[in-house]
Design a protein around this motif. Sequence first.
Motif, short mmCIF file in Angstrom:
data_model
loop_
_atom_site.label_atom_id
_atom_site.label_comp_id
_atom_site.label_asym_id
_atom_site.label_seq_id
_atom_site.Cartn_x
_atom_site.Cartn_y
_atom_site.Cartn_z
N LEU A 3 50.92 20.84 9.61
CA LEU A 3 51.91 21.07 8.57
C LEU A 3 51.31 21.76 7.35
CD1 LEU A 3 53.85 17.66 8.66
CD2 LEU A 3 54.38 19.79 9.88
N ASP A 4 50.03 21.52 7.10
CA ASP A 4 49.38 22.09 5.91
C ASP A 4 48.95 23.54 6.11
OD1 ASP A 4 49.62 19.63 4.67
OD2 ASP A 4 47.60 19.70 3.83
N TYR A 5 48.56 23.90 7.33
CA TYR A 5 47.94 25.20 7.55
C TYR A 5 48.76 26.01 8.56
CZ TYR A 5 43.94 23.24 5.11
OH TYR A 5 43.13 22.66 4.17
N SER A 6 49.31 27.11 8.09
CA SER A 6 50.13 27.95 8.97
C SER A 6 49.29 28.66 10.02
CB SER A 6 50.90 28.98 8.14
OG SER A 6 50.00 29.81 7.41
N ASP A 7 47.98 28.80 9.75
CA ASP A 7 47.11 29.48 10.71
C ASP A 7 46.39 28.50 11.63
OD1 ASP A 7 45.50 28.40 8.73
OD2 ASP A 7 44.03 30.04 8.81
N ALA A 8 46.76 27.23 11.57
CA ALA A 8 46.14 26.25 12.45
C ALA A 8 46.47 26.57 13.90
CB ALA A 8 46.62 24.84 12.10
N ARG A 9 45.46 26.58 14.73
CA ARG A 9 45.65 26.93 16.14
C ARG A 9 45.74 25.68 16.99
NH1 ARG A 9 40.86 29.90 17.96
NH2 ARG A 9 42.12 30.60 19.71
N PRO A 10 46.85 25.49 17.70
CA PRO A 10 46.95 24.34 18.59
C PRO A 10 45.89 24.43 19.68
CG PRO A 10 49.08 25.40 18.28
CD PRO A 10 48.05 26.33 17.72
N LEU A 11 45.34 23.30 20.06
CA LEU A 11 44.29 23.35 21.08
C LEU A 11 44.84 23.84 22.41
CD1 LEU A 11 41.25 22.66 20.96
CD2 LEU A 11 41.79 20.74 22.44
N MET A 12 46.12 23.65 22.67
CA MET A 12 46.70 24.19 23.90
C MET A 12 46.54 25.71 23.93
SD MET A 12 48.02 21.59 25.72
CE MET A 12 49.54 21.91 26.63
N ALA A 13 46.67 26.35 22.77
CA ALA A 13 46.47 27.80 22.69
C ALA A 13 45.00 28.15 22.83
CB ALA A 13 47.02 28.33 21.37
N VAL A 14 44.12 27.31 22.31
CA VAL A 14 42.68 27.54 22.44
C VAL A 14 42.28 27.45 23.91
CG1 VAL A 14 40.40 26.66 21.82
CG2 VAL A 14 42.23 26.70 20.11
#
Length: 702
Positions: A435-446
Amino acid sequence: MICFTLPPSRRGRSDEYTGKLRRERLIRPCIAVVLAGALAGCALAADDPPPPEFFRVREKPLSPGPRTTPFLEYQAEQAWREDDERQRAWDVIHDQRELLKTQEELRQKLLQMIGGLPAVKTDLHALVTGRIQMDGFSIEKLIFQSLPGVYVTALVYVPDDHSTKHPAVLVPAGHAADGKFHYQALSQRLVGRGYVVISWDPVGQGERSQFWDATAGKSRYNLVCGEHAVMGNLAYLAGANLARWEIWDGIRAVDYLLTRPEVDGERISITGTSGGGFQATLIAALDERIKVAVPSCYISALPMRISNRIFADPDSDPEQDLFGMISNGVDHPGLLLMMYPRPVMVAAAALDFFPIEGTRKSVREVRRLYERFDHTDRIAMVEGYHTHQFSSENQEAALDFLDHFNQMPIRHGLPPVKELSDRGSQCTRTGQVVLDYSDARPLMAVIQEYYHEHKTGKGRSLAKEYYSDTYSGVKEWRLSEYTGVPTGQKQITWEALGSSISDGVSIDRYMLRHSRMLEMPLLYIHKPATERRKVLLWFRDSGKAAAEDWPEVKRYVDEGYDIVSFDFRGLGETRMPYTAVSPDDPTLGRLDFDHAYVNPISGVLANHVYNSLLIGRPYFLEMIEDAEIASRFAREQLGAKTVAATAPGDAYTLASAIAETLPGVELLPRPGASVLKWSEIVEQKRENWPIQYLVPSGAYFH
């Protein structure tokens, strides 16, 4: 429709089905017609399906409750055989050169099992978002990026004394929904003894939920093991393991500590309990900058874990079930040996669900090697008589051990601590990184990105994987009639347990036994005939055909097929009649039995699947092996050749795999049927799919 059940001559066995009097099948419909009038209630209306008992092979179903089924016994026995091989290899370690060679081999195997580690250490972009002054120390709220866009939330405990450099301790959080907050007491006791401490949220816990529902204000899964199960299962398909990213978070935490002026980089240690004990062990095994390790409530012996996990700790922990962990000769003793000659203390609980005898066994094995090369004082074990926890007595022993090897003053006892509220010590503004970081990458995407990086143009062959070094050699096994004595390791025995006739179709019931202890209930559904017939393997996701499947099965019989339908190991009549109840998410235990059994987060079948990974032969391949066993029986005993396979629903994927793997077997098409593709699961980042279809590196199979 006329039905008639032939009387058993021996525990339900009919003479017609010994395989010696096959021609008598021609007269059975006549016998049925003659005797039908004498049997009250035996005649069925033409459109009535056969009764359920026609499809049951066992005389009596297994009684409800936890039990050591033949399948569970088989998995444990296989694990012990592989453990014996590891010990024989260790017995020839006669000097330190051989030990270090074994250690490096173990390290390479561990790296291969987790999918390697990232090649580049990117900028941590460390940010302290707040600071709390306590009595004699401060707590800093830290966020760093272990990989670009992979935000790690951590608390750093720093002594107020800045006149000297301090040793540091990593405290990875165990399986607690609130992550690092759950380990404040241990962290405060360490900082009170003069250590700089960093404790962080593992991915999927605390402030790092990967499946956060902002509207509901909670994760779609539980934050103990639920999120790990979803991410971990996808990581398997991509050829990695969730542990890869958990370990990397810890390695980057070491990198961060080395940027702190208060930290003595030559005195870095690690301790954690449960899931934190797992992380502590693997991080220390792969990062030699860690000089002392104290894992708690994790070290055991995996063959024992295979035996008890369904009953004592059914929650899915994909990161702890590395593919080939036992078959590769690693297991927990191998993890400990990777720390040699660094000091290591194992903290254990006598009443833990990690079997204490396994802990004692593993520590004894590694201690012998420490002693052989004059490092007796560097390995220790503390054991408390309690359940799964880092008890006060074990913590005190652990802190004394750390103090000794970090040249710290001798202290005794555990002072009281003042734990803060989760909200007061959270690192993010909202309580969640996503919620805080719009550029946070979900680990599923990693994980998806990892797959893209490792994908090559040429896919791997499922058939080649099936017939690899782990192939059991079914095509060479002996086949014979069951005589009441245990079946051999490379033998298939069959026992006829009765036959029924419905609308001119015979439903013959057999029990096949193989691999010393496994059982396979099997149905042979056919019209009486003298000519050699073609066999269709037909099954569904729960096992062999049942009464409700009769319309479809009968249609295939009318088209000229003989049907062989059977229960795969751990399915159908071989299921354990038990619902595993997760202590962390009791709602899973309230599912109806059929859904609870196959639940990927804490179901009995999921635990069998993970056990199969530990011993190096995925359950999906074992199901193909069951199909090969059934086909051999059909060909050599029934005189019928398997030419095709098909199945409804999700089971069509397995039918496709059987056809792709077994020579001479074609996939019979079905209108609207589709085959589940592992690559598409990874590409789509799918969260839920049948756990029995988990194949490590499956996304690379064509």
